[in-house]
Design a protein around this motif. Sequence first.
Motif, PDB file in Angstrom:
ATOM      1  N   ALA A  59       0.793  -1.228   0.000  1.00  0.00           N
ATOM      2  CA  ALA A  59       0.000   0.000   0.000  1.00  0.00           C
ATOM      3  C   ALA A  59       0.830   1.286   0.000  1.00  0.00           C
ATOM      4  O   ALA A  59       0.524   2.206  -0.763  1.00  0.00           O
ATOM      5  CB  ALA A  59      -0.975  -0.010   1.168  1.00  0.00           C
ATOM      6  N   PRO A  60       1.886   1.420   0.825  1.00  0.00           N
ATOM      7  CA  PRO A  60       2.654   2.680   0.787  1.00  0.00           C
ATOM      8  C   PRO A  60       3.244   2.968  -0.590  1.00  0.00           C
ATOM      9  O   PRO A  60       3.194   4.116  -1.062  1.00  0.00           O
ATOM     10  CB  PRO A  60       3.749   2.436   1.830  1.00  0.00           C
ATOM     11  CG  PRO A  60       3.158   1.437   2.774  1.00  0.00           C
ATOM     12  CD  PRO A  60       2.343   0.533   1.910  1.00  0.00           C
ATOM     13  N   ARG A  61       3.764   1.939  -1.236  1.00  0.00           N
ATOM     14  CA  ARG A  61       4.307   2.132  -2.592  1.00  0.00           C
ATOM     15  C   ARG A  61       3.187   2.391  -3.586  1.00  0.00           C
ATOM     16  O   ARG A  61       3.352   3.180  -4.539  1.00  0.00           O
ATOM     17  CB  ARG A  61       5.109   0.913  -3.007  1.00  0.00           C
ATOM     18  CG  ARG A  61       6.410   0.715  -2.233  1.00  0.00           C
ATOM     19  CD  ARG A  61       7.095  -0.575  -2.646  1.00  0.00           C
ATOM     20  NE  ARG A  61       7.328  -0.620  -4.089  1.00  0.00           N
ATOM     21  CZ  ARG A  61       7.563  -1.752  -4.774  1.00  0.00           C
ATOM     22  NH1 ARG A  61       7.579  -2.913  -4.140  1.00  0.00           N
ATOM     23  NH2 ARG A  61       7.768  -1.709  -6.071  1.00  0.00           N
ATOM     24  N   ALA A  62       2.032   1.749  -3.387  1.00  0.00           N
ATOM     25  CA  ALA A  62       0.898   1.952  -4.293  1.00  0.00           C
ATOM     26  C   ALA A  62       0.391   3.390  -4.197  1.00  0.00           C
ATOM     27  O   ALA A  62       0.063   4.015  -5.219  1.00  0.00           O
ATOM     28  CB  ALA A  62      -0.214   0.967  -3.963  1.00  0.00           C
ATOM     29  N   ILE A  63       0.311   3.930  -2.992  1.00  0.00           N
ATOM     30  CA  ILE A  63      -0.121   5.322  -2.825  1.00  0.00           C
ATOM     31  C   ILE A  63       0.819   6.259  -3.559  1.00  0.00           C
ATOM     32  O   ILE A  63       0.388   7.182  -4.270  1.00  0.00           O
ATOM     33  CB  ILE A  63      -0.194   5.688  -1.328  1.00  0.00           C
ATOM     34  CG1 ILE A  63      -1.292   4.876  -0.626  1.00  0.00           C
ATOM     35  CG2 ILE A  63      -0.456   7.188  -1.156  1.00  0.00           C
ATOM     36  CD1 ILE A  63      -1.285   5.020   0.874  1.00  0.00           C
ATOM     37  N   GLU A  64       2.120   6.035  -3.412  1.00  0.00           N
ATOM     38  CA  GLU A  64       3.100   6.873  -4.104  1.00  0.00           C
ATOM     39  C   GLU A  64       2.955   6.751  -5.618  1.00  0.00           C
ATOM     40  O   GLU A  64       3.073   7.743  -6.345  1.00  0.00           O
ATOM     41  CB  GLU A  64       4.504   6.471  -3.663  1.00  0.00           C
ATOM     42  CG  GLU A  64       4.797   6.793  -2.199  1.00  0.00           C
ATOM     43  CD  GLU A  64       6.134   6.227  -1.747  1.00  0.00           C
ATOM     44  OE1 GLU A  64       6.784   5.511  -2.542  1.00  0.00           O
ATOM     45  OE2 GLU A  64       6.534   6.507  -0.597  1.00  0.00           O
ATOM     46  N   ALA A  65       2.685   5.532  -6.096  1.00  0.00           N
ATOM     47  CA  ALA A  65       2.510   5.329  -7.538  1.00  0.00           C
ATOM     48  C   ALA A  65       1.266   6.064  -8.040  1.00  0.00           C
ATOM     49  O   ALA A  65       1.274   6.648  -9.133  1.00  0.00           O
ATOM     50  CB  ALA A  65       2.412   3.836  -7.847  1.00  0.00           C
ATOM     51  N   VAL A  66       0.195   6.047  -7.256  1.00  0.00           N
ATOM     52  CA  VAL A  66      -1.017   6.777  -7.624  1.00  0.00           C
ATOM     53  C   VAL A  66      -0.726   8.270  -7.693  1.00  0.00           C
ATOM     54  O   VAL A  66      -1.145   8.957  -8.638  1.00  0.00           O
ATOM     55  CB  VAL A  66      -2.142   6.481  -6.612  1.00  0.00           C
ATOM     56  CG1 VAL A  66      -3.312   7.455  -6.810  1.00  0.00           C
ATOM     57  CG2 VAL A  66      -2.621   5.045  -6.744  1.00  0.00           C
ATOM     58  N   GLU A  67      -0.003   8.779  -6.720  1.00  0.00           N
ATOM     59  CA  GLU A  67       0.320  10.206  -6.714  1.00  0.00           C
ATOM     60  C   GLU A  67       1.136  10.586  -7.941  1.00  0.00           C
ATOM     61  O   GLU A  67       0.893  11.637  -8.558  1.00  0.00           O
ATOM     62  CB  GLU A  67       1.071  10.545  -5.424  1.00  0.00           C
ATOM     63  CG  GLU A  67       0.197  10.431  -4.179  1.00  0.00           C
ATOM     64  CD  GLU A  67       0.960  10.584  -2.875  1.00  0.00           C
ATOM     65  OE1 GLU A  67       0.323  10.857  -1.836  1.00  0.00           O
ATOM     66  OE2 GLU A  67       2.203  10.424  -2.895  1.00  0.00           O
ATOM     67  N   ARG A  68       2.086   9.734  -8.320  1.00  0.00           N
ATOM     68  CA  ARG A  68       2.890  10.023  -9.522  1.00  0.00           C
ATOM     69  C   ARG A  68       2.028   9.970 -10.776  1.00  0.00           C
ATOM     70  O   ARG A  68       2.196  10.791 -11.687  1.00  0.00           O
ATOM     71  CB  ARG A  68       4.051   9.032  -9.627  1.00  0.00           C
ATOM     72  CG  ARG A  68       5.136   9.213  -8.569  1.00  0.00           C
ATOM     73  CD  ARG A  68       6.377   8.429  -8.944  1.00  0.00           C
ATOM     74  NE  ARG A  68       6.117   6.993  -9.017  1.00  0.00           N
ATOM     75  CZ  ARG A  68       6.228   6.146  -7.986  1.00  0.00           C
ATOM     76  NH1 ARG A  68       6.585   6.592  -6.796  1.00  0.00           N
ATOM     77  NH2 ARG A  68       5.980   4.856  -8.144  1.00  0.00           N
TER      78      ARG A  68
END
Length: 251
Positions: free
Chosen positions: A57-66
Motif C-alpha cells: 500500500a505505501p508504494r501503491a499510494i506513491e505510484a497513484v500520486e505520480r
Amino acid sequence: MRSPRLSVDPKLLEPIADRAWPAAEQFRMGGWRLNASVGFSQRINACWPLGRPSVAAPRAIEAVERWYAARGLPPRFKLTDRAVAPRTLAQQLEKRGYRPANRTLVMVGPCRGEADTGVLLEGAPDPAFEAVFTATAGGNLADARERLDALRRIGPPALFARIEGEAGPEAIGASAVEGAWAGVFAMRTAPDHRRKGLARRVLSTLLHAAGGEGATRAYLQVEANNAPAIAMYEAAGFSTAYTYAYWTTGA
C-alpha cells in the motif's frame, strides 16, 4: 423518515458503477482502479481501491500520486464502505495529509416505473439533451463537456430521457444498463422548470425502460447534503445501501 439500508455488497456493485461512468483514461494496479479525465467529475478522476494493489500500500499510494501528477491532476482516492483494500488505507492516507470530503450516498431501488409518452427516449445524448445539461452546469462549460463526454462513452444499452416543452427541452436523465443493474445518471432540470415533478417523470420512465432491457434493480449516487433529491429517490423506492467519500490532500 428515510428507508432502511438495503443489503448490497459494494464489492459487486462498485465495479459495475465504475464501468457505467467511463473515464477518458483508465489504469489498473491490481485491485486499484485509476481513472482520469479533465478533472471535474470526481468519479472519473479518482483511484478506486476496491481490491489489493499489485504492490504494498505505501508504494501503491506513491505510484497513484505520480500517475495523477503526470496528468496534471491532484491525487484522489474514492473510499467506499466495506470495499476498501487494504482496510487500513484510510489511516495510511490520513498520515500522509489526506482528508475525506464530499460524502455521497449510493442508493438502490427496484426498476419499477411507468412509461410516459411525454418523455422521449434516445440511445445517445442529442443536442437538446446536451442543452439542458450545459444550462445546469453552473456556468462551468469545461465541467459540462467532461461529463457529456463520459455520457457518450456509456456502452449499450444506454438510455437518454428528455422532456420537451413548448419552448424547448426542460428535463433530462440517463441510464446505463449492465445485466440486472441499471445506473441512473445526469438527472437535470432546466432552472425555469424546477419543482414541477419533471424529474420524477424522467426517473420513472428510465426505470421502466431499463426494466425492458433486463434490469431488475437500479442504483444512483447522490451527495449526502442534497435533501430534496434524496427525498425524491426515497419516494421512488430507493434507500441508501452504502456511502463513500473522496480523500484528497486539499480537503
